[in-house]
Scaffold this motif. Sequence first.
Motif, PDB file in Angstrom:
ATOM      1  N   ALA A 378       0.827  -1.214   0.000  1.00 46.96           N
ATOM      2  CA  ALA A 378       0.000   0.000   0.000  1.00 46.96           C
ATOM      3  C   ALA A 378       0.855   1.255   0.000  1.00 46.96           C
ATOM      4  CB  ALA A 378      -0.900  -0.007   1.226  1.00 46.96           C
ATOM      5  N   GLU A 380       3.320   2.153  -1.518  1.00 46.03           N
ATOM      6  CA  GLU A 380       4.007   2.570  -2.729  1.00 46.03           C
ATOM      7  C   GLU A 380       3.145   3.367  -3.701  1.00 46.03           C
ATOM      8  OE1 GLU A 380       5.643  -1.027  -4.275  1.00 46.03           O
ATOM      9  OE2 GLU A 380       7.290  -0.978  -2.859  1.00 46.03           O
ATOM     10  N   ARG A 381       1.973   3.765  -3.258  1.00 45.05           N
ATOM     11  CA  ARG A 381       1.114   4.509  -4.172  1.00 45.05           C
ATOM     12  C   ARG A 381       1.634   5.933  -4.355  1.00 45.05           C
ATOM     13  NH1 ARG A 381      -2.936   3.171  -6.224  1.00 45.05           N
ATOM     14  NH2 ARG A 381      -3.673   5.288  -6.398  1.00 45.05           N
ATOM     15  N   ALA A 382       1.617   6.375  -5.586  1.00 47.89           N
ATOM     16  CA  ALA A 382       1.974   7.769  -5.854  1.00 47.89           C
ATOM     17  C   ALA A 382       0.858   8.655  -5.320  1.00 47.89           C
ATOM     18  CB  ALA A 382       2.134   7.972  -7.350  1.00 47.89           C
ATOM     19  N   ILE A 384      -1.318  10.902  -6.159  1.00 48.40           N
ATOM     20  CA  ILE A 384      -1.888  11.531  -7.350  1.00 48.40           C
ATOM     21  C   ILE A 384      -3.391  11.671  -7.152  1.00 48.40           C
ATOM     22  CG2 ILE A 384      -2.426  11.102  -9.784  1.00 48.40           C
ATOM     23  CD1 ILE A 384       0.378   9.711  -9.864  1.00 48.40           C
ATOM     24  N   THR A 385      -3.918  12.827  -7.454  1.00 46.65           N
ATOM     25  CA  THR A 385      -5.347  13.046  -7.276  1.00 46.65           C
ATOM     26  C   THR A 385      -6.063  12.855  -8.610  1.00 46.65           C
ATOM     27  OG1 THR A 385      -4.622  14.773  -5.798  1.00 46.65           O
ATOM     28  CG2 THR A 385      -6.987  14.566  -6.145  1.00 46.65           C
ATOM     29  N   LEU A 386      -7.131  12.091  -8.542  1.00 50.39           N
ATOM     30  CA  LEU A 386      -7.927  11.875  -9.744  1.00 50.39           C
ATOM     31  C   LEU A 386      -9.048  12.901  -9.804  1.00 50.39           C
ATOM     32  CD1 LEU A 386      -8.103   8.054  -9.380  1.00 50.39           C
ATOM     33  CD2 LEU A 386      -7.151   9.206 -11.366  1.00 50.39           C
TER      34      LEU A 386
ATOM     35  N   ARG B  10       7.838  -1.154  -9.450  1.00 45.96           N
ATOM     36  CA  ARG B  10       7.384   0.070  -8.762  1.00 45.96           C
ATOM     37  C   ARG B  10       7.297   1.237  -9.734  1.00 45.96           C
ATOM     38  NH1 ARG B  10      10.557  -1.218  -4.127  1.00 45.96           N
ATOM     39  NH2 ARG B  10      12.057   0.433  -4.549  1.00 45.96           N
ATOM     40  N   ARG B  13       4.281   0.802 -11.846  1.00 49.91           N
ATOM     41  CA  ARG B  13       3.065   1.142 -11.106  1.00 49.91           C
ATOM     42  C   ARG B  13       2.855   2.658 -11.093  1.00 49.91           C
ATOM     43  NH1 ARG B  13       1.904  -0.494  -4.804  1.00 49.91           N
ATOM     44  NH2 ARG B  13      -0.367  -0.515  -4.909  1.00 49.91           N
ATOM     45  N   ARG B  14       3.948   3.358 -10.882  1.00 50.56           N
ATOM     46  CA  ARG B  14       3.878   4.816 -10.857  1.00 50.56           C
ATOM     47  C   ARG B  14       3.473   5.366 -12.235  1.00 50.56           C
ATOM     48  NH1 ARG B  14       5.636   8.462  -6.837  1.00 50.56           N
ATOM     49  NH2 ARG B  14       5.803   6.664  -5.483  1.00 50.56           N
ATOM     50  N   GLN B  17      -0.197   4.886 -12.604  1.00 50.22           N
ATOM     51  CA  GLN B  17      -0.915   5.873 -11.779  1.00 50.22           C
ATOM     52  C   GLN B  17      -0.891   7.252 -12.439  1.00 50.22           C
ATOM     53  OE1 GLN B  17       1.246   5.371  -8.109  1.00 50.22           O
ATOM     54  NE2 GLN B  17      -0.057   3.703  -7.393  1.00 50.22           N
ATOM     55  N   ALA B  21      -4.006   9.473 -13.894  1.00 52.70           N
ATOM     56  CA  ALA B  21      -4.269  10.833 -13.411  1.00 52.70           C
ATOM     57  C   ALA B  21      -4.387  11.824 -14.570  1.00 52.70           C
ATOM     58  CB  ALA B  21      -3.167  11.260 -12.455  1.00 52.70           C
ATOM     59  N   ARG B  29     -15.065   7.951 -15.353  1.00 55.83           N
ATOM     60  CA  ARG B  29     -15.223   7.318 -14.033  1.00 55.83           C
ATOM     61  C   ARG B  29     -16.697   7.252 -13.645  1.00 55.83           C
ATOM     62  NH1 ARG B  29     -12.104  10.326  -9.753  1.00 55.83           N
ATOM     63  NH2 ARG B  29     -12.015   8.347  -8.655  1.00 55.83           N
ATOM     64  N   GLU B  82      -4.613  -0.980 -10.583  1.00 54.85           N
ATOM     65  CA  GLU B  82      -4.630   0.488 -10.538  1.00 54.85           C
ATOM     66  C   GLU B  82      -5.813   1.054 -11.317  1.00 54.85           C
ATOM     67  OE1 GLU B  82      -2.875   2.435  -8.685  1.00 54.85           O
ATOM     68  OE2 GLU B  82      -1.582   0.863  -7.886  1.00 54.85           O
TER      69      GLU B  82
END
Lengths: 389, 389
Positions: A378, A380-382, A384-386, B10, B13-14, B17, B21, B29, B82
């Motif tokens: 968990a 490792e999440r960037a 970032i806002t969606l 990693r 994943r970034r 993400q 974004a 969404r 993700e």
Amino acid sequence: MDLAYSEEQLLFRQSLERYLGENYSFAHRRHVAAKLHGFDPEVWAGLAELGCFGVPLTTEHGGFDGRLVTTGLVMQALGRHLVVEPVLGSAVIAGRLIARVAHAAQRDELLTPLIAGTSRIAFAHDDLGTKASLKGGADGYRLTARKTAVLGGATADRLLVSALNAAGELRLAILDAGTSGVSLHPYQLLDGSWAADVLVQDVTIGSDRILGDGSDAGPAITATLDDGVVAACWEAVGAMQAAYEQTCAYVRERRQFDRPLAGFQVVQHKVAEMAVCCEEAGAAALLAALKLDSEGADRDRAVAAAKVRISHCGRFVAKEAVQLHGGMGVSEELPIATYFRKLLTFELMFGSSMEYRRRYVKTVIAARAHEMSAVLPAAERADITLPAA
Amino acid sequence: MDLILTPAQRAFRREVQTFLATHLTAEMRQGQMLTAGVYPEPDVSRPWHHALYRKGWVAPLWPVEYGGSGWTTIERFIFESECALAGAPVVYPIGVRLAAPVILAFGSEEQKRTYLPRILSGEDYWCQGFSEPGAGSDLASLQTRAVLEGDHYTINGSKIWTTHAHHANRMFALVRTANTPRKQDGISFIVIDMQSPGVEIRPIISIGGEHDINQVFFTDVRVPPSGLIGEVNAGWSYAKYLLEFERGTGLFSSRLRSGLKRIERAIDALEAADRHIRDNMDLMARLADVAIEIDVFEMLELMTLGLLEPGQRPGPTSSVLKLRASRLKQTVGELGVEILGPSALRWQDHPEDVLSVIVPDYLNSRAATIFGGASEVQLGIIAKSLAGV
């Protein structure tokens, strides 16, 4: 991410399976459970020689591995063969607790013979709210405790007793089982293994018999009991798989209405549901072990999920195994009834599903962690806002 | 063995993400959140498909030379996880994930050049012509006939439960090309242009009140022989190949988790209207049980698929995944309905928000244990291939 067992792990599992296959028949197991207080010295020496008791401990602590996944492989094999010897209580729980809390000299003193199989240590913790107490100071302590359901307590030579000191912090005292003022009431558990109630009446102990540097042992106890739950999960998975495999063999062989039971679709579907439960339980145990083996993981989530789900799947497999064996399933003629009792024991030990479900609600649901992957880390999440939906 | 991501994983994943974004819009969404069917409507999924296409991320399972993304299963798992977490629309899979693997494995070079680029770009929208009014679980009983007449096949018959046929311009279908003693031996795999004269589509309203599925009628529909995939009368083996992909490569766990997340949104909405769901320990315990099931299923999916090489077939364990995923989809739906309580009674009388979608989604989810091989069919496969009974 590495999802395959190492060559070493697979070879180890193979040699343990071979050893138990050759030395731990169901008849022998019955004898050990009924006549030997759940402890056969020859088997214990054999398991020690294979290295089983060093597996839960890191090389730094004199062990051979230290990972719960490898420990799980040991427990799974013990579960398959319904081994009653107190490996969980001694090697996994007491061993890892000592590794976490003891200082170096105590570690050498206690863990070296534990790994070699010459000493068995039982962790006496649960006191049903009677509050074991440790009074005194640097020159010595007086310990009073009433402990229940001490795994392996019936045949341990040493006891690790938790008690509250004057400051209300948990300490661990190490006691020889024969110490005057310590009395044991051994009894058999539902699964055939042996435990004991332990009464410690105002026993004087030296300050060197308190484990570690004198800090609160509470967090180490909590973490170690989680390890114990996960190890028990793997043992249950082993029992489930064996019960499932024996059921598959039985329905192929057993004939009724002029055909094998396996010829009936209703039987095929039950067996398939059992297979699915075994797969799920295996995944739950593996996830929990891998999570507890890694730093900073959500222990509450991994442990609670494993205990709840494996209890559910184990109950299903146990019930269907008995059902499909018919009369043989409800007798002691075959191991099936024993697998049923083993899996029921697992459900009841270390707290019921209800308690772990509550733990999951309090820690995971409350933090909304269940909206995130249970597998991927968990942290490792960037950030970032969606865009809002 | 561990669940720790490598530096490359990693970074990947970034990257996912960051891509989400920057490319996932609020409309996309919202569209996915309000989807009560299996797949979102094309106006929701297409823009997302195009964004992924431009990035080269539409077809994780294809070989790189045809436009596949060249990911390992772990990378695909990270990507799906993700995307679902961010609430991205489900990529419509009938072309990308079902038609394409069959074309790649059994189609001619010309068929690959014709069909694959247009699937990848989203220009073609496919539907699947398998079930018929008289052939559901017993798929091989299908009667839709293709007869070679001069330079074309003439197709007569009907397909049913055809998802999104009303949006599709192509169908892959199983058709009878021979009457053979074993009915599986006379089936071919053929591509039909949905704009052909003689194709007629009748909408079917689903249990959730939506139009997703159809019955498709064929009256003297002409298909050139170039539409036949692979060998004539070998279609059954291609269909089995396809179904294995349909069942076993979906990475369902991330979408199950978004279902759970949608329920969390619904709880928020109810709490805002003074319905105190989070204080209801019974409901919270139910929520925990479902979340735990998804946690465990996520691990099961990862350990089943994570060891496969790209392009490797998942085998009969795909039936375990399909069975569990479909039941869990329904379990999530049931939980949603339970949490809605009395508000679930209002049929199509909600504003278009998260509360409006819970009940139709649950109702539509009843199909999950029926399509792609009913649960009873999966249990039969599991019994035969895994349990050997």
